[in-house]
Design an enzyme around this catalytic site. Structure first.
Site, short mmCIF file in Angstrom:
data_model
loop_
_atom_site.label_atom_id
_atom_site.label_comp_id
_atom_site.label_asym_id
_atom_site.label_seq_id
_atom_site.Cartn_x
_atom_site.Cartn_y
_atom_site.Cartn_z
N GLU A 176 2.99 -17.57 -2.71
CA GLU A 176 2.67 -16.62 -2.60
C GLU A 176 3.49 -15.02 -3.30
O GLU A 176 4.41 -14.46 -3.14
CB GLU A 176 2.81 -15.74 -1.09
CG GLU A 176 2.71 -14.82 -0.61
CD GLU A 176 2.95 -14.28 0.84
OE1 GLU A 176 3.06 -14.94 1.44
OE2 GLU A 176 1.82 -13.16 0.96
N LYS A 218 -1.82 -18.02 -2.15
CA LYS A 218 -1.41 -16.63 -1.46
C LYS A 218 -1.21 -15.33 -1.84
O LYS A 218 -0.36 -15.02 -2.29
CB LYS A 218 -0.91 -16.79 -0.67
CG LYS A 218 -1.34 -15.97 0.62
CD LYS A 218 -0.38 -16.27 2.39
CE LYS A 218 -0.05 -15.06 2.75
NZ LYS A 218 -0.01 -15.43 4.21
#
Ligand code: 13P
Length: 341
Positions: A176, A218
Site C-alpha cells: 500500500e 492497494k
C-alpha cells in the site's frame, strides 16, 4: 512459488467482492470513536468489530477483512475467535503488520513506515492465528517539492522487504503506497506523483524477487487535492487513475484494491464503478475501504446495543454498493435501496 499465494490473492479479488479494512490502529479507532462520542475501550472496540463481522450476508460482497493485532486475538460474543468466525463464513482474515509511518531522518515533513525488525516471527504467529494476507502502508505527502526521491525509494525498499517476508511465510502481501490527497494540488500533479511512486515500488518488488501473482496493490486513486478549488469529476478521476496504473502495474498482479482515503462513501463507490465500466482490465479493480465502508455503520451504531442491527444494515448496504461497482453496474439511484436506519 506456492500456488496457495496465487489462489489467496485471486480469492481476495473474486468477482463482485472486495476487502473491508478494519485494521485501525489504537490511535485511529480512538479518532473514529471520538466522532460519535464513544470512549475507545477494549470492550467497545470488540463490540464494534463484532457488529461488523457478524453482519448477515456480508460475505456476498466481502472477500477478506484486514484486522489489527488486538482484533486478531479477540473473540466474537459467542467466544469464537474473530479470524475463525470470518473464515467459517468464507471471508479471508488478514492483518496489518506495519508499525506506522514515522518521521524520515533528514527529510522534514516526510515519513518512512517502520516494522521490519522481528517481522518474520510476527508473520509466523499471525499465520498460526489464521491470517492469510497482510497489509503494509507507506504514505507520501504532495507539495510543490514533495515527495522527495529519498522518501519514495526508502518506502519502496521497505515495502518490498515486507512483501518478501510475507511470501516466505505463505501470506499474501498487500503493498500500500498511499499518496495522500490532502492539499490543493491538481489532478495532473497527483498523477505525476503516483506514477513516480509506483515506478519505484515495482522496481524494488522486482529487485527483491517478489512473485507478483501472489501480491495485491492497494493504492490511492488519482484525485484533485481535497482542498483544490476546482476538483475533477468522476469520469476524469477514472480516466486519470486508469492512465496512471496502465503505465506501471504489471499484468501479473491479480488485483488493484483501492483505498478510500478522505473520499465520501459515495464518491469512492462512483469512482470505482466508473473505472470498471471501462473494463475489462488486465487486473481486477476492487476496493479495500476502511472509512468508505464503515462511516455510515459507525454513525448508525452510535455505540448502542439497540443500534447493532441498524449498523449492520448500513455496512451491508455499502458493501453491496461497492460490490455493484466491481462490475460497473452501480448507479447513484441504488442508494435509495438502503433500509432506513
Ligand atoms: P481508508 O479506506 O479509510 O483510506 O482505509 C483503508 C486503509 O486501510 C488505509 O490504510
Amino acid at each position: 512459488m506456492s500456488t496457495e499465494l496465487h489462489e489467496t490473492a485471486r480469492a481476495l479479488v473474486a468477482e463482485g467482492k472486495g476487502i473491508l479494512a478494519a485494521d485501525e490502529s489504537g490511535g485511529t479507532i480512538k479518532k473514529r470513536f471520538d466522532s460519535i462520542g464513544i470512549e475507545s475501550t477494549e470492550e467497545h472496540r470488540q463490540q464494534y468489530r463484532n457488529m461488523l463481522f457478524t453482519t448477515p450476508g456480508a460475505e456476498e460482497y466481502i472477500s477478506g477483512v484486514i484486522l489489527y493485532d488486538e482484533t486478531i486475538r479477540q473473540q466474537a460474543d459467542d467466544g469464537t475467535p474473530f479470524p475463525e468466525l470470518l473464515a467459517s463464513r468464507g471471508i479471508i482474515p488478514g492483518i496489518k503488520v506495519d508499525a506506522g509511518a514515522k518521521p524520515l531522518a533528514g527529510a522534514a515533513g516526510e515519513t518512512v513506515t517502520e516494522g521490519l525488525d522481528g517481522l518474520r516471527q510476527r508473520l509466523e504467529e499471525y499465520r498460526s492465528l489464521g491470517a492469510r494476507f497482510a497489509k503494509w502502508r507507506a504514505t507520501y505527502s504532495i507539495s510543490d517539492s514533495l515527495p522527495s526521491e529519498y522518501c519514495i525509494w526508502a518506502n519502496a525498499h521497505a515495502l518490498a522487504r515486507y512483501a518478501a517476508l510475507c511470501q516466505e511465510a505463505g501470506i499474501v502481501p498487500i503493498v500500500e503506497p498511499e499518496v495522500l490527497q490532502d492539499g490543493t494540488h491538481t489532478i495532473e500533479r497527483s498523477g505525476i506523483v503516483t506514477s513516480r511512486v509506483l515506478a519505484a515500488l515495482y522496481t524494488e518488488l522486482f529487485d527483491q524477487r517478489i512473485d507478483l501473482a501472489g501480491t495485491l496493490l492497494k493504492p490511492n486513486m488519482v484525485l484533485s487535492g481535497y482542498e483544490a478549488s476546482a476538483r475533477a469529476g468522476v469520469e476524469e478521476v477514472a480516466d486519470s487513475t486508469l492512465h496512471c496504473f496502465y503505465k506501471h502495474v504489471p499484468a501479473a498482479v491479480p488485483g488493484i484494491v483501492f483505498l478510500s482515503g478522505g473520499q465520501s462513501d459515495e464518491d469512492a463507490t462512483a469512482h470505482l464503478n466508473a473505472m470498471n465500466a471501462q473494463g475489462p482490465h488486465p487486473w481486477q479493480l476492487s476496493f479495500s475501504y476502511g472509512r468508505a465502508l464503515q462511516a455510515p455503520a459507525l454513525k448508525a451504531w452510535d455505540g448502542k446495543r439497540e443500534n447493532v442491527e441498524a449498523g449492520q444494515r448500513a455496512y451491508y448496504h455499502r458493501a453491496k454498493m461497492n460490490g455493484a461497482a466491481r462490475a460497473g453496474t452501480y448507479a447513484p439511484a441504488m442508494e435509495q435501496e438502503a433500509v432506513p436506519v
